[in-house]
Scaffold this active site. Structure first.
Site, PDB file in Angstrom:
ATOM      1  N   LYS A 115       0.808  -1.215   0.000  1.00  0.00           N
ATOM      2  CA  LYS A 115       0.000   0.000   0.000  1.00  0.00           C
ATOM      3  C   LYS A 115       0.847   1.273   0.000  1.00  0.00           C
ATOM      4  O   LYS A 115       0.433   2.285  -0.568  1.00  0.00           O
ATOM      5  CB  LYS A 115      -0.936   0.001   1.210  1.00  0.00           C
ATOM      6  CG  LYS A 115      -2.043  -1.055   1.155  1.00  0.00           C
ATOM      7  CD  LYS A 115      -2.983  -0.889   2.349  1.00  0.00           C
ATOM      8  CE  LYS A 115      -3.705  -2.171   2.701  1.00  0.00           C
ATOM      9  NZ  LYS A 115      -4.827  -2.508   1.837  1.00  0.00           N
ATOM     10  N   GLU A 160      -2.683   6.795   8.131  1.00  0.00           N
ATOM     11  CA  GLU A 160      -3.582   7.594   7.298  1.00  0.00           C
ATOM     12  C   GLU A 160      -4.513   8.412   8.155  1.00  0.00           C
ATOM     13  O   GLU A 160      -4.889   8.000   9.246  1.00  0.00           O
ATOM     14  CB  GLU A 160      -4.468   6.676   6.422  1.00  0.00           C
ATOM     15  CG  GLU A 160      -3.853   6.302   5.119  1.00  0.00           C
ATOM     16  CD  GLU A 160      -4.746   5.395   4.275  1.00  0.00           C
ATOM     17  OE1 GLU A 160      -5.912   5.168   4.636  1.00  0.00           O
ATOM     18  OE2 GLU A 160      -4.230   4.921   3.252  1.00  0.00           O
ATOM     19  N   HIS A 202     -14.330  -3.970   8.357  1.00  0.00           N
ATOM     20  CA  HIS A 202     -13.635  -3.703   7.080  1.00  0.00           C
ATOM     21  C   HIS A 202     -13.849  -4.790   6.044  1.00  0.00           C
ATOM     22  O   HIS A 202     -13.088  -4.896   5.086  1.00  0.00           O
ATOM     23  CB  HIS A 202     -12.133  -3.479   7.303  1.00  0.00           C
ATOM     24  CG  HIS A 202     -11.838  -2.478   8.368  1.00  0.00           C
ATOM     25  ND1 HIS A 202     -12.301  -1.191   8.316  1.00  0.00           N
ATOM     26  CD2 HIS A 202     -11.155  -2.578   9.530  1.00  0.00           C
ATOM     27  CE1 HIS A 202     -11.913  -0.538   9.400  1.00  0.00           C
ATOM     28  NE2 HIS A 202     -11.226  -1.351  10.158  1.00  0.00           N
ATOM     29  N   GLU A 254      -9.697   1.226  -5.385  1.00  0.00           N
ATOM     30  CA  GLU A 254     -10.555   1.516  -4.231  1.00  0.00           C
ATOM     31  C   GLU A 254     -10.288   2.929  -3.724  1.00  0.00           C
ATOM     32  O   GLU A 254      -9.134   3.304  -3.502  1.00  0.00           O
ATOM     33  CB  GLU A 254     -10.290   0.503  -3.108  1.00  0.00           C
ATOM     34  CG  GLU A 254     -10.688  -0.925  -3.488  1.00  0.00           C
ATOM     35  CD  GLU A 254     -10.649  -1.893  -2.309  1.00  0.00           C
ATOM     36  OE1 GLU A 254     -11.383  -2.882  -2.345  1.00  0.00           O
ATOM     37  OE2 GLU A 254      -9.877  -1.665  -1.341  1.00  0.00           O
ATOM     38  N   GLU A 268      -6.262   1.793  -2.336  1.00  0.00           N
ATOM     39  CA  GLU A 268      -5.429   0.698  -2.832  1.00  0.00           C
ATOM     40  C   GLU A 268      -5.995   0.205  -4.151  1.00  0.00           C
ATOM     41  O   GLU A 268      -7.112   0.538  -4.530  1.00  0.00           O
ATOM     42  CB  GLU A 268      -5.381  -0.458  -1.828  1.00  0.00           C
ATOM     43  CG  GLU A 268      -6.716  -1.158  -1.644  1.00  0.00           C
ATOM     44  CD  GLU A 268      -6.576  -2.531  -0.986  1.00  0.00           C
ATOM     45  OE1 GLU A 268      -5.449  -3.065  -0.912  1.00  0.00           O
ATOM     46  OE2 GLU A 268      -7.606  -3.069  -0.566  1.00  0.00           O
ATOM     47  N   ASN A 315      -6.758  -3.400  -6.270  1.00  0.00           N
ATOM     48  CA  ASN A 315      -6.811  -4.856  -6.262  1.00  0.00           C
ATOM     49  C   ASN A 315      -6.603  -5.321  -7.697  1.00  0.00           C
ATOM     50  O   ASN A 315      -7.419  -5.038  -8.574  1.00  0.00           O
ATOM     51  CB  ASN A 315      -8.146  -5.348  -5.704  1.00  0.00           C
ATOM     52  CG  ASN A 315      -8.267  -5.020  -4.222  1.00  0.00           C
ATOM     53  OD1 ASN A 315      -7.278  -5.067  -3.484  1.00  0.00           O
ATOM     54  ND2 ASN A 315      -9.453  -4.659  -3.786  1.00  0.00           N
ATOM     55  N   ARG A 352      -6.975  -7.810  -9.681  1.00  0.00           N
ATOM     56  CA  ARG A 352      -7.655  -9.087  -9.949  1.00  0.00           C
ATOM     57  C   ARG A 352      -9.127  -8.803 -10.169  1.00  0.00           C
ATOM     58  O   ARG A 352      -9.578  -7.672 -10.037  1.00  0.00           O
ATOM     59  CB  ARG A 352      -7.500 -10.005  -8.730  1.00  0.00           C
ATOM     60  CG  ARG A 352      -7.982  -9.310  -7.461  1.00  0.00           C
ATOM     61  CD  ARG A 352      -8.020 -10.229  -6.274  1.00  0.00           C
ATOM     62  NE  ARG A 352      -8.089  -9.498  -5.036  1.00  0.00           N
ATOM     63  CZ  ARG A 352      -9.186  -9.062  -4.438  1.00  0.00           C
ATOM     64  NH1 ARG A 352     -10.353  -9.292  -4.996  1.00  0.00           N
ATOM     65  NH2 ARG A 352      -9.151  -8.408  -3.310  1.00  0.00           N
TER      66      ARG A 352
HETATM   67  P1  ADP Z   1      -7.746  -4.027   2.709  1.00  0.00           P
HETATM   68  O1  ADP Z   1      -6.517  -4.255   1.902  1.00  0.00           O
HETATM   69  O2  ADP Z   1      -7.734  -4.790   3.972  1.00  0.00           O
HETATM   70  O3  ADP Z   1      -8.964  -4.165   1.870  1.00  0.00           O
HETATM   71  P2  ADP Z   1      -8.188  -1.143   2.566  1.00  0.00           P
HETATM   72  O4  ADP Z   1      -7.100  -0.151   2.566  1.00  0.00           O
HETATM   73  O5  ADP Z   1      -8.840  -1.418   1.251  1.00  0.00           O
HETATM   74  O6  ADP Z   1      -7.643  -2.488   3.190  1.00  0.00           O
HETATM   75  O7  ADP Z   1      -9.294  -0.697   3.624  1.00  0.00           O
HETATM   76  C1  ADP Z   1     -10.347  -1.557   4.002  1.00  0.00           C
HETATM   77  C2  ADP Z   1     -11.502  -0.753   4.583  1.00  0.00           C
HETATM   78  O8  ADP Z   1     -11.075   0.015   5.733  1.00  0.00           O
HETATM   79  C3  ADP Z   1     -12.097   0.269   3.656  1.00  0.00           C
HETATM   80  O9  ADP Z   1     -13.040  -0.303   2.790  1.00  0.00           O
HETATM   81  C4  ADP Z   1     -12.706   1.263   4.625  1.00  0.00           C
HETATM   82  O10 ADP Z   1     -13.917   0.775   5.140  1.00  0.00           O
HETATM   83  C5  ADP Z   1     -11.729   1.281   5.766  1.00  0.00           C
HETATM   84  N1  ADP Z   1     -10.732   2.364   5.595  1.00  0.00           N
HETATM   85  C6  ADP Z   1      -9.561   2.261   4.939  1.00  0.00           C
HETATM   86  N2  ADP Z   1      -8.878   3.419   4.961  1.00  0.00           N
HETATM   87  C7  ADP Z   1      -9.625   4.281   5.676  1.00  0.00           C
HETATM   88  C8  ADP Z   1      -9.462   5.652   6.078  1.00  0.00           C
HETATM   89  N3  ADP Z   1      -8.365   6.346   5.777  1.00  0.00           N
HETATM   90  N4  ADP Z   1     -10.433   6.230   6.794  1.00  0.00           N
HETATM   91  C9  ADP Z   1     -11.542   5.535   7.141  1.00  0.00           C
HETATM   92  N5  ADP Z   1     -11.765   4.249   6.810  1.00  0.00           N
HETATM   93  C10 ADP Z   1     -10.828   3.620   6.082  1.00  0.00           C
HETATM   94  P1  ADP Z   2     -12.919  -8.111  -2.628  1.00  0.00           P
HETATM   95  O1  ADP Z   2     -11.916  -7.032  -2.322  1.00  0.00           O
HETATM   96  O2  ADP Z   2     -12.752  -8.749  -3.962  1.00  0.00           O
HETATM   97  O3  ADP Z   2     -14.304  -7.690  -2.356  1.00  0.00           O
HETATM   98  P2  ADP Z   2     -12.538  -9.154  -0.038  1.00  0.00           P
HETATM   99  O4  ADP Z   2     -12.005  -7.835   0.340  1.00  0.00           O
HETATM  100  O5  ADP Z   2     -13.782  -9.640   0.592  1.00  0.00           O
HETATM  101  O6  ADP Z   2     -12.645  -9.276  -1.635  1.00  0.00           O
HETATM  102  O7  ADP Z   2     -11.451 -10.248   0.253  1.00  0.00           O
HETATM  103  C1  ADP Z   2     -10.144  -9.993  -0.153  1.00  0.00           C
HETATM  104  C2  ADP Z   2      -9.615 -11.203  -0.835  1.00  0.00           C
HETATM  105  O8  ADP Z   2      -9.325 -12.226   0.067  1.00  0.00           O
HETATM  106  C3  ADP Z   2     -10.571 -11.776  -1.851  1.00  0.00           C
HETATM  107  O9  ADP Z   2      -9.807 -12.093  -2.983  1.00  0.00           O
HETATM  108  C4  ADP Z   2     -11.112 -13.010  -1.164  1.00  0.00           C
HETATM  109  O10 ADP Z   2     -11.432 -14.008  -2.073  1.00  0.00           O
HETATM  110  C5  ADP Z   2      -9.925 -13.421  -0.371  1.00  0.00           C
HETATM  111  N1  ADP Z   2     -10.311 -14.204   0.774  1.00  0.00           N
HETATM  112  C6  ADP Z   2     -11.046 -13.811   1.819  1.00  0.00           C
HETATM  113  N2  ADP Z   2     -11.168 -14.803   2.705  1.00  0.00           N
HETATM  114  C7  ADP Z   2     -10.485 -15.862   2.181  1.00  0.00           C
HETATM  115  C8  ADP Z   2     -10.230 -17.206   2.605  1.00  0.00           C
HETATM  116  N3  ADP Z   2     -10.707 -17.659   3.761  1.00  0.00           N
HETATM  117  N4  ADP Z   2      -9.497 -18.002   1.797  1.00  0.00           N
HETATM  118  C9  ADP Z   2      -9.018 -17.555   0.636  1.00  0.00           C
HETATM  119  N5  ADP Z   2      -9.213 -16.303   0.196  1.00  0.00           N
HETATM  120  C10 ADP Z   2      -9.933 -15.477   0.956  1.00  0.00           C
HETATM  121 MG    MG Z   3      -9.438  -3.100   0.215  1.00  0.00          MG
END
Ligand code: ADP
Ligand code: ADP
Ligand code: MG
Length: 645
Positions: free
Chosen positions: A116, A200, A234, A274, A292, A294, A296
């Site tokens: 990230k 952040e 999250h 995202e 971030e 993704n 895929r």
């Molecule tokens: P991950 O890789 O675990 O998906 P993300 O960076 O995409 O992590 O964040 C996951 C979730 O956390 C977001 O969908 C949002 O709900 C919350 N989040 C992330 N960054 C922030 C932020 N700076 N402020 C508030 N909520 C956040």
């Molecule tokens: P997305 O960002 O596509 O909505 P999620 O944030 O829910 O997906 O999950 C992040 C990633 O981790 C996805 O690719 C999901 O398939 C994977 N994942 C979540 N839980 C598991 C698990 N138990 N085993 C394998 N992959 C998982």
């Molecule tokens: Mg995310």
């Protein structure tokens, strides 16, 4: 186009890919672990190869083995699905080194977006707005605390290698920073083997809005946004497209930023950018920031497919096979509104604990797209994500699409495991959600209301009782009146509470079921049973478990009085009647010493004799019933003295 591809995944997404491949005339090779030998994706594919034991590290994550299988089967490409190896650049390189095509982005694009902090630096340089914060190399706790201070609380600590919401901590005040940092680091170390973090600004009343992008290595387009603000810890729960309240100006700005991000890394294939959005003052084009990427296909891609009419897996295959993007930006339609709900085997009241089980019954209604990796009879094993299905609805307006979702959830029938079905249905009826007033805190704020066990209506309990007694079959009651005693009682467990129902036949056409002093009339008509005049709901029975599909799928467990007589001997002082009945004999008297397992009394109920035994060694303090007494369920029969030990 390819002749044959290997799918390096399982479950719902493997099935989804097989379907599109088939429609394009592409043959498929599935892989499976020992736990998945009879899985749906194995049955659907043209070929299937066993790759190892259930543990993902021994099967679905064994890149070398997957490549070997692809080569042996004569596949030309590998689709990774999502999760597992989908974002592993070393795997991509190994696939390419073997002369195969990876259906996804290049290893370098995945690396650029993998961490990230590096991704944020790259996006900053490309002119994409990023969440204000610190994403430098200095990981000294003092320095990070200083950075948090400079950003201004509240802040969010995030693992740079994070995913799936892990390694993340919100901190509201400086004195909590050190402990939160330790916690985030510990989680990140275990989950990702990398404990570096970034800090952040925590966006208040945040909305998660992401943009689907597609590239062919040269051109890049976006396929509009998805709103994934309905989250728990999250993790996404319900997603939709388009985002409620989206303006043309904001959509253009987000789409443009997302395409710029994709171009900056020469992106090829499907990806998601995202963004976190500050929605405290509505949606504004200057209040969204890159979180971030993704690299895929995303779990929630079906909502984009529903509103654009585009098959994203088809695009993935075309682009990977060397074709240009099938449409230009202007040609991509946006029609109506769509929702996706993630149906999981999980115990909602117990804190959304993942559950397992064999799905003895699984029926989905018409009117919704169902993406599922399981069929009735399949097992949700402890090894993988406990997803049962994704339920997707579409409609000309948000209101209609949402109403269709509520209906689809209410009419889905799942038995054999606890699920989040009732929770999802409650969420679709949430007023704020219905009004489009979403943010990532919505579920947590109203959790109690959303989780509150919906109390099943008396007629539902009555139906369960009749089913438990085996009296729902046509004609069962005539036998009842002729041969059996006039009344029969059954004890059911429902969400930890016991319900005793007394069933009295009124003749072959009906019965009265007494529950908690209230009487519910049941009529057996030619068209089927009616309870309080309402038609019986569909139900499923597996062993002692009865599930009724009345929109909330209440589960009742028939308590076997024999089991109970033994199980109740759990060490308590009281020996109780497990069901209403007639005390046939009492074998002990006050002051008498008894040994564990010794017979204390006999109760006659349900035409059978049940022996009640002492749960432990002890001394009888009180005998509360005598032979000949008619007792209610739960009536105390014998009390032992307090255990001195
Ligand atoms: P991950 O890789 O675990 O998906 P993300 O960076 O995409 O992590 O964040 C996951 C979730 O956390 C977001 O969908 C949002 O709900 C919350 N989040 C992330 N960054 C922030 C932020 N700076 N402020 C508030 N909520 C956040
Ligand atoms: P997305 O960002 O596509 O909505 P999620 O944030 O829910 O997906 O999950 C992040 C990633 O981790 C996805 O690719 C999901 O398939 C994977 N994942 C979540 N839980 C598991 C698990 N138990 N085993 C394998 N992959 C998982
Ligand atoms: Mg995310």
């Amino acid at each position: 186009m390819f002749d044959k591809i290997l799918i390096a995944n399982r479950g719902e997404i493997a099935c989804r890919i097989i379907e599109t491949a088939r429609s394009l005339g592409v043959a498929t090779v599935a892989v499976y672990s020992e736990a998945d030998a009879r899985a749906k994706h194995v049955a659907l594919a043209d070929e299937a190869v066993l790759i190892g034991p259930p543990q993902p590290a021994e099967s679905y994550l064994k890149g070398e083995r997957l490549i070997e299988v692809a080569l042996e089967a004569g596949a030309q490409a590998i689709h990774p699905g999502y999760g597992f190896l989908s974002e592993n650049p070393d795997f991509v390189e190994a696939v390419e080194a073997a002369g195969l095509t990876f259906i996804g982005p290049s290893a370098s694009a995945i690396r650029a977006m993998g961490l990230k902090d590096a991704a944020k630096k790259l996006m900053e340089a490309a002119g994409v707005p990023v969440v204000p914060g610190y994403h430098g190399d200095n990981q000294d706790p003092e320095h990070l605390a200083g950075a948090a201070e400079a950003i201004g609380y509240p802040v969010l600590i995030k693992a740079v290698a994070g995913g799936g919401g892990k390694g993340m901590r919100k901190v509201v005040a400086p004195q909590e920073f050190a402990a939160a940092l330790d916690a985030a680091r510990g989680e990140a170390r275990t989950a990702f083997g990398n404990d570096a973090v970034l800090i952040e600004k925590y966006v208040e009343k945040p909305r998660h809005i992401e943009v689907q992008i597609f590239g062919d290595g040269g051109e890049a387009v976006h396929l509009y946004e998805r709103d994934c603000s309905l989250q728990r810890r999250h993790q996404k729960v319900i997603e939709e497209a388009p985002a409620p309240g989206m303006t043309e100006e904001m959509r253009a700005a987000m789409g443009e930023a997302a395409v710029r991000a994709a171009r900056a890394i020469g992106y090829k294939g499907a990806g998601t950018i995202e963004f976190i959005v500050d929605a405290s003052d509505g949606l504004r084009a200057d209040r969204f920031w890159f979180m971030e990427m993704n690299t895929r296909l995303q779990v929630e891609h079906p909502v984009t497919e529903a509103v654009t009419g585009i098959d994203l897996v088809e695009w993935q295959l075309r682009v990977a096979a060397g074709e240009p993007l099938p449409m230009t930006q202007d040609e991509i339609p946006l029609k109506g509104h769509a929702f996706e709900a993630r149906l999981y085997a999980e115990d909602v009241p117990k804190g959304f604990l993942p559950a397992t089980g064999t799905l003895s019954h699984l029926i989905f209604p018409d009117g919704a797209r169902i993406d599922s990796g399981v069929r009735a009879g399949d097992t949700i094993s402890p090894f993988y994500d406990p997803m049962i299905a994704k339920v997707i609805t579409h409609g000309p307006t948000r209101e209609i699409a949402l109403a269709r979702m509520t209906r689809a959830l209410e009419q889905s029938e799942v038995a054999g495991s606890v699920t989040n079905l009732a929770f999802l249905a409650a969420l679709t009826r949430h007023q704020g959600f219905a009004a489009g007033d979403v943010d990532t805190g919505l579920i947590e704020r109203d959790l109690d209301q959303l989780v509150a066990g919906v109390v099943p209506a008396p007629r539902i309990v009555a139906q369960a009782a009749l089913a438990a007694a085996g009296l729902l079959q046509p004609g069962a009651l005539s036998g009842f009146t002729l041969w059996a005693p006039l009344a029969r009682s059954v004890t059911l467990a429902h969400e930890g509470e016991e319900i005793t129902a007394v069933i009295r036949a009124r003749g072959p056409e009906g019965a009265v079921i007494e529950i908690d002093g209230a009487e519910i009339g049941a009529d057996c008509e030619a068209s089927g049973w009616r309870f309080e005049g309402v038609k019986a709901v569909p139900m499923a029975r597996a062993g002692a478990r009865i599930t009724l599909f009345s929109g909330v799928a209440p589960v009742f467990d028939l308590i076997d009085p024999l089991d109970r007589a033994g199980a109740d001997a759990g060490g308590g002082n009281l020996i109780e009647a497990p069901m209403p009945g007639l005390v046939k004999a009492v074998f002990v008297s006050t002051g008498e010493a008894v040994a564990e397992g010794q017979r204390l009394a006999i109760l006659e109920a349900m035409k059978m004799e049940h022996t009640l035994v002492a749960a432990r060694d002890g001394v009888v303090a009180e005998v509360l019933a005598a032979a000949g007494d008619q007792v209610e369920a739960g009536a105390a029969l014998v009390r032992l003295e307090e255990d001195e030990a």
